[in-house]
Motif scaffolding. Structure first.
Motif, PDB file in Angstrom:
ATOM      1  N   ASP A  38       0.779  -1.205   0.251  1.00 32.92           N
ATOM      2  CA  ASP A  38      -0.067  -0.030   0.029  1.00 32.92           C
ATOM      3  C   ASP A  38       0.957   1.055   0.009  1.00 32.92           C
ATOM      4  O   ASP A  38       1.757   1.384   0.700  1.00 32.92           O
ATOM      5  CB  ASP A  38      -0.868  -0.126   1.262  1.00 32.92           C
ATOM      6  N   PHE A  40       0.248   3.887   0.887  1.00 29.32           N
ATOM      7  CA  PHE A  40       0.131   4.647   2.218  1.00 29.32           C
ATOM      8  C   PHE A  40       0.976   4.199   3.475  1.00 29.32           C
ATOM      9  O   PHE A  40       0.891   4.727   4.331  1.00 29.32           O
ATOM     10  CB  PHE A  40      -1.307   4.967   2.545  1.00 29.32           C
ATOM     11  N   ALA A  41       1.463   2.977   3.105  1.00 32.87           N
ATOM     12  CA  ALA A  41       2.011   2.101   4.230  1.00 32.87           C
ATOM     13  C   ALA A  41       3.251   2.949   4.815  1.00 32.87           C
ATOM     14  O   ALA A  41       3.937   3.457   4.211  1.00 32.87           O
ATOM     15  CB  ALA A  41       2.235   0.782   3.667  1.00 32.87           C
ATOM     16  N   ILE A  42       3.305   3.114   6.040  1.00 37.23           N
ATOM     17  CA  ILE A  42       4.431   3.594   6.889  1.00 37.23           C
ATOM     18  C   ILE A  42       5.559   2.580   7.037  1.00 37.23           C
ATOM     19  O   ILE A  42       5.476   1.686   7.722  1.00 37.23           O
ATOM     20  CB  ILE A  42       3.946   3.993   8.133  1.00 37.23           C
ATOM     21  N   LEU A  62       5.455  11.193   6.904  1.00 40.32           N
ATOM     22  CA  LEU A  62       5.159   9.846   7.951  1.00 40.32           C
ATOM     23  C   LEU A  62       5.787   8.576   7.530  1.00 40.32           C
ATOM     24  O   LEU A  62       5.725   7.433   8.216  1.00 40.32           O
ATOM     25  CB  LEU A  62       3.638   9.748   7.595  1.00 40.32           C
ATOM     26  N   ARG A  64       6.659   7.223   4.213  1.00 40.85           N
ATOM     27  CA  ARG A  64       5.945   6.527   3.419  1.00 40.85           C
ATOM     28  C   ARG A  64       6.935   6.851   2.300  1.00 40.85           C
ATOM     29  O   ARG A  64       7.629   7.723   1.960  1.00 40.85           O
ATOM     30  CB  ARG A  64       4.627   7.158   2.965  1.00 40.85           C
TER      31      ARG A  64
END
Lengths: 276, 528
Positions: A38, A40-42, A62, A64
């Protein structure tokens, strides 16, 4: 006279545009393979600069992956741009064709309608539409299509009016073909060249609108896009230049590539420019 | 029960000491404050819009001021007495106070302000002064509040930002909601309103007749309004402005400014405001009607990550509905600690037990997560929440709407599943905390009340007890019992206590001297 292919592919600018666009298309089509997680995954420490281990283009505020965001952003951005352009062309063509073919009162009504839409500042109109409809991919497509169709309608109308007077159309009328048959079977195919050129340039504009809306926080919140990346990175311009710069360059190159291809098409399709 | 009685002599001594210590300060200077956004008006007695009181608290006085332990200190009232039953509060007013137009302050001004203005038209005052049935004025400098039920929280709401005392002879003329002085305030405070140039600044000049002898030290305060965030940072960086609070400076810029020699950053001055970042569940609809699911989400949120990466360190994990700022005053309790190391395992176990197994893709269920429409930080917080929920098998989709739509969705239509939120604890849990969890605050159409619609008779009873109890020990016990019950039921995930940074120029001293920070009156502020 050279063939279309020779004129189109022989143009070095077209070639450059096609190469970059192909890269973007590959990223869009194979986003799930190239960056399986994803976007958006950190995945790492925040604010890792480009070239950090595992993150070619660094990470955002964040943590990403910026590259993964670009790859997935290509998919979102291209999808929204292409869909909205297709919708705008379909609607604009029908309106322009009817206005140009029938003339008179039909032309008056449809052209006043077109002018009405043309008088509204298009970007503000897009913002208002997205704000009313609430931000989502579908609504972005609608908003961009609604602000993009008037030029298409005008181009098609002008072409239809020119082609309508030609002998082969009169022959079709004499032969007893119906209006719709003449319009869609005889006239429209002969207006395709300018339509293709306008449409290809419109994809570039749609990318810019989508990016601008996402930049303002009106993009689809669940989907990564280039404009979103710039919007989210904007506050960190002084601390992390790459968050804004990298997606900005990608948008620039993509819009440039589409413009180069569009102009190449124009040159290749326009017989009067053929041997210049 | 214990009654508070502060003698006038003791107070006079305290005042004399503070004045004596401050006498050495030099006069002069202009302090430039940045307030964001520009206030809609300068009528803090009818509007609680945040920026207003950042300006008007310098123009008006309150009956009381407060120290950092939230204890009342003398201001217009030089002494006061609360009766043992909590039903009578007597304020003895200073006799040397004059309003900016030269008229002396009397007890009639207090009666008018409380009974005719704040109790009638102030959005929070309506609740704060609900129990005040009359303000008696036996002489021109004594005001006696008569209450039909004890309201200990009232004693926390008497500072100039919350309950400014107005000159009756001016504000009693005409409709208070549309008063001619709404944009030209006249009070008794250390600074006199001079000019408001819309879109640019408000100018306040020194009140030469201020009742604190020798104060204020500053000649002038200019409150500037600058819409662009990076310009605000630049102006502070260049020393053209001297103070900004309440997130007016982007958090990542605060870090950079802090490194400069000319600037200091403090998180003090929000002890009576105590903002809490939270996530509200819709407890009346699946899946969040299930307490175990709510707890699981509570465990899943990575509080420290949010604090470090969204608010750049300006916060601490919340331990329940009540901010730890209330710990010194005792009105505090600690709930379940959701930040334990094995929190993800616990969350997964809770969801398994609640009957939400993972499917082939590892997804238990899908939800929509609404984001507080207050800007970028909140969007980032939402994106982190989505990632945190993914870890425990909940697939969340973000929805971002404009403020009126979001408010209607959360507080009128209850058409949400999970939404982030932002509530201020204010000066007392009765004012700021009860509204989020009490059954009598489930009020469709009223914003910033109980949007989760959860309540229980037990917690209601504890809050009712804390509302009317006149001694601190009883209130403390009630809150200590309340907080664990609330965190167990988890109608709200209390994520973090935001510690707003205030950016200050080192050129000035004694700017943030009270728990209301930039809502203070700057009477003691002076140049270094």
């Amino acid at each position: 006279m050279k063939s279309f292919n020779a004129r189109f592919y022989g143009n070095p600018r077209v070639y450059l545009g096609l190469v970059w666009l192909a890269l973007v298309l590959i990223a869009a089509l194979f986003a799930g393979v190239l960056a399986p997680r994803d976007p958006f995954a950190i995945v790492g420490q925040p604010f890792l600069p480009p070239g950090s281990e595992g993150f070619l283009l660094g990470t955002d505020s964040l943590g990403r992956d910026v590259l993964a965001g670009l790859i997935h952003g290509a998919r979102t951005t291209l999808m929204i741009a292409v869909l909205s352009t297709v919708a705008a062309i379909a609607f604009g063509t029908v309106l322009g064709a009817l206005a140009g073919y029938y003339g008179g009162i039909v032309d008056d009504i449809l052209m006043r309608l077109t002018e009405f839409f043309q008088t509204i500042p298009w970007f503000l109109f897009a913002i208002v539409l997205v704000a009313i409809l609430s931000p989502s991919a579908m609504n972005l497509v609608i908003a961009i299509a609604v602000v993009s169709w008037p030029p298409i309608a005008r181009v098609v109308r002008a072409e239809v009016m020119a082609v309508k007077a030609r002998e082969f159309v009169q022959a079709a009328v004499v032969a007893g073909q119906r209006d719709m048959g003449i319009l869609f079977g005889q006239i429209l195919p002969n207006t395709l060249s300018p339509l293709i050129v306008t449409g290809s340039l419109m994809v570039a504009t749609a990318i810019l609108i989508e990016s601008a809306l996402s930049f303002l926080g009106l993009g689809s919140p669940g989907q990564m896009s280039w404009g979103f990346q710039i919007g989210a990175g904007r506050s960190f311009l002084r601390d992390a230049w790459w968050l804004v710069t990298v997606p900005g360059i990608v948008i620039l190159l993509t819009v440039l590539a589409i413009n180069l291809i569009g102009e190449g098409l124009n040159d290749a399709l326009n017989p009067r420019l053929a041997d210049l | 029960m214990k009654s508070f009685f502060l003698t006038a002599a003791g107070l006079a001594l305290a005042t004399a000491l503070s004045v004596g210590g401050a006498m050495a300060q030099s006069q002069g200077g202009t302090l430039v404050q940045i307030t964001q956004p520009e206030p809609p008006n300068l009528a803090p007695y009818v509007s609680t819009s945040g920026p207003i009181a950042q300006v008007t608290s310098k123009v008006f006085d309150g009956l009381l001021e407060y120290n950092f332990d939230l204890e009342p200190q003398p201001s217009l009232a030089e002494s006061w007495e609360v009766s043992a039953d909590g039903l009578t509060i007597t304020f003895n007013l200073r006799e040397d106070v004059v309003f900016h137009d030269g008229t002396p302050l009397t007890s009639e001004d207090v009666r008018f302000t409380i009974m005719d203005v704040l109790r009638e038209a102030h959005p929070r005052g309506i609740a704060t002064f609900r129990n005040v049935t009359a303000v008696e004025t036996p002489d021109s400098h004594t005001a006696i509040f008569r209450l039909d039920a004890p309201a200990p929280y009232l004693m926390k709401a008497l500072h100039s930002a919350e309950s400014p005392i107005l000159p009756a002879h001016i504000y009693a003329e005409g409709d208070i909601r549309a008063h001619g002085n709404a944009n030209e305030p006249i009070g008794s405070g250390p600074f006199v309103f001079t000019e408001w140039r819309r879109g640019e600044f408000v100018r306040l000049d020194r009140n030469d007749n201020y009742w604190r002898d020798g104060q204020p030290y500053l000649d002038r305060i200019v409150v500037r309004f600058i819409a662009d965030a990076s310009t605000r940072t630049a102006v502070l960086e260049q020393g053209e402005a001297h103070i900004a609070g309440f997130g007016a400076v982007p958090y990542q810029d605060v870090r950079r400014l802090e490194a400069l020699d000319t600037i200091e950053v403090t998180t003090r001055g929000y002890e009576m405001i105590s903002p809490i970042v939270e996530i509200i569940f819709n407890t009346q609809e699946p899946p969040f009607d299930n307490q175990m699911v709510r707890q699981a989400v509570n465990y899943a949120i990575d509080r420290q990550f949010v604090i470090d990466n969204v608010w750049f360190g300006y916060g601490v994990p919340a331990s329940g509905p009540i901010s730890s700022n209330f710990e010194p005053s005792g009105l505090f309790g600690r709930g379940i600690d959701f930040s334990v190391p094995d929190r993800i395992d616990i969350a997964n176990r809770l969801l398994d037990e609640a009957g939400f197994p993972r499917d082939a893709d590892g997804i238990r269920f899908e939800i929509i997560h609404d984001v507080t429409p207050y800007g970028e930080e909140w969007q980032r917080f939402g994106e982190i929440t989505v990632q945190n929920l993914a870890e425990i098998g909940i697939r969340a989709t973000l929805r971002y709407e404009d403020l009126p739509t979001w408010l209607a969705r959360t507080y009128t239509d209850y058409d949400f599943q999970l939404t982030s939120n932002f509530l201020f604890n204010q000066a007392d849990p009765v004012i700021g905390v009860h509204r989020g969890i009490h059954s009598d605050r489930i009020l469709p159409g009223t914003v910033f009340v109980n949007g989760s619609r959860w309540s229980s008779p037990e917690t209601d009873a504890l809050m009712n007890a804390a509302t009317v109890a006149t001694d601190a020990a009883t209130r403390q016990e009630a809150y200590q019992a309340l907080v664990p019950l609330v965190t167990e039921a988890s109608p709200v995930a209390y994520v973090l206590e935001l510690r707003y940074p205030t950016v200050l120029s080192t050129q000035f001293s004694d700017v943030i001297t009270t728990p209301i920070g930039i809502y203070g009156n700057y009477a003691f502020t002076h140049q270094r």
